[in-house]
Design a protein around this motif. Structure first.
Motif, PDB file in Angstrom:
ATOM      1  N   LYS A   1       1.217   2.120  -4.669  1.00 44.92           N
ATOM      2  CA  LYS A   1       1.382   3.727  -5.538  1.00 44.92           C
ATOM      3  C   LYS A   1       1.307   3.117  -7.105  1.00 44.92           C
ATOM      4  CE  LYS A   1       3.432   4.619  -1.089  1.00 44.92           C
ATOM      5  NZ  LYS A   1       4.413   5.484  -0.441  1.00 44.92           N
TER       6      LYS A   1
ATOM      7  N   SER B   1       7.288   3.092   6.256  1.00 44.45           N
ATOM      8  CA  SER B   1       8.546   2.112   6.451  1.00 44.45           C
ATOM      9  C   SER B   1       8.118   1.076   7.369  1.00 44.45           C
ATOM     10  CB  SER B   1       9.567   2.894   7.029  1.00 44.45           C
ATOM     11  OG  SER B   1      10.056   4.022   6.046  1.00 44.45           O
TER      12      SER B   1
ATOM     13  N   GLY C   1       8.842   5.769   2.596  1.00 42.76           N
ATOM     14  CA  GLY C   1       9.870   5.291   1.918  1.00 42.76           C
ATOM     15  C   GLY C   1      11.403   5.593   2.349  1.00 42.76           C
TER      16      GLY C   1
HETATM   17  O1  LIG Z   1       2.952   5.704   1.743  1.00 45.41           O
HETATM   18  C1  LIG Z   1       2.962   4.577   2.530  1.00 45.41           C
HETATM   19  C2  LIG Z   1       1.852   4.012   2.208  1.00 45.41           C
HETATM   20  O2  LIG Z   1       0.856   4.384   1.809  1.00 45.41           O
HETATM   21  C3  LIG Z   1       4.154   3.858   3.127  1.00 45.41           C
HETATM   22  O3  LIG Z   1       4.971   3.661   2.301  1.00 45.41           O
HETATM   23  P1  LIG Z   1       6.565   2.829   2.705  1.00 45.41           P
HETATM   24  O4  LIG Z   1       5.830   1.777   3.509  1.00 45.41           O
HETATM   25  O5  LIG Z   1       7.068   2.451   1.495  1.00 45.41           O
HETATM   26  O6  LIG Z   1       7.138   3.736   3.640  1.00 45.41           O
END
Ligand SMILES: O=C(CO)COP(=O)(O)O
Length: 253
Positions: A12, A212, A173
């Protein structure tokens, strides 16, 4: 059909030059413990792709972008084309992540165009779908995912050029994950949609789970039928955590 799993990390909007040390560390772990059970990919911010590509030469780690424009080049200030990502060394690009759908109002039709642009540039398109918390509460998860698939897949999809990532928005997240039964239900539904639309070609498209995923829950999630790997956010930022998820598939040394 048995498809080779893919575990991809989505950094991200995280990562400065110093973060490349995590990639070095991941590359070293994979070298010290050669690993051939799954494909491995990191999608860093676009600013780091070229440097990551140089650093990762000779390792098994592929690289992806996190978004692309539909056009090859032109007057689109601030945007990056799929061809530019390929030029920087990317093998793939994520399109239609829920954060882009929400932050930038991206529609299914736009995402289909972005996926087509990825294919045009020779990149694998990782197309994201997933319901919001309210949609799950309202019992319309499969309808929403079906609608997103219907609208976001371009022509010409096959297992080499496209990956689907099922990412429930409420699981991203938050530390929350769907039940194993719910993950299986959605993944089976996606597989059904793909084979109905693409015939045999739909069997080889990998369907990743995202939301997650961490070392402590990866084994359970990745063992679910029709889960062909993971798209990992937060836990991909640290080599140890990401390797812990990969190691779920076993090491050959
Ligand atoms: O959006 C995600 C991957 O593209 C998942 O994020 P998380 O693993 O931080 O929940």
């Amino acid at each position: 059909m048995d498809v080779r799993p893919l575990v991809a990390g989505n950094w991200k909007m995280n990562g400065l030059e110093t973060s490349l040390a995590e990639l070095t560390s991941l590359g070293k772990k994979l070298k010290d413990h050669p690993f051939d059970m799954a494909d491995v990919m990191i999608c860093p911010p676009a600013t780091l792709i070229a440097r990551a590509h140089d650093m990762l030469a000779g390792t098994a780690i592929a690289l992806g972008g996190q978004d692309c424009h539909t056009a090859e080049s032109g007057a689109h200030t601030g945007d990056i084309s799929a061809e530019m990502l390929a030029d920087a060394g990317a093998d793939a690009v994520i399109v239609g992540h829920s954060e882009r759908r929400a932050d930038h109002g991206e529609t299914d039709a736009l995402i289909a165009e972005k996926a087509a642009a990825a294919h045009r540039a020779g990149l694998t398109a990782i197309i994201c779908v997933g319901e919001t918390e309210k949609e799950r509460r309202d019992g319309i998860t499969l309808a929403i995912v079906g609608e997103q698939l219907e609208g976001s897949l371009p022509d010409g999809v096959d297992g080499d050029n496209t990956v689907i990532a099922y990412e429930p928005v409420w699981a991203i997240g938050t530390g929350l994950t769907p039940t194993i039964e719910d993950v299986e239900e959605v993944h089976r539904f996606i597989r059904g949609h793909l084979t109905e639309k693409l015939g045999n070609k739909g069997e080889s498209v990998r369907i990743l789970y995202g939301g997650s995923v961490k070392p402590s829950n990866a084994a359970e999630l990745l063992a679910v039928p029709e889960v062909n790997g993971a798209l990992v956010g937060g836990a991909s930022l640290k080599a140890d955590d990401f390797y812990g998820i990969l190691a779920t598939y076993g090491k050959n040394s």
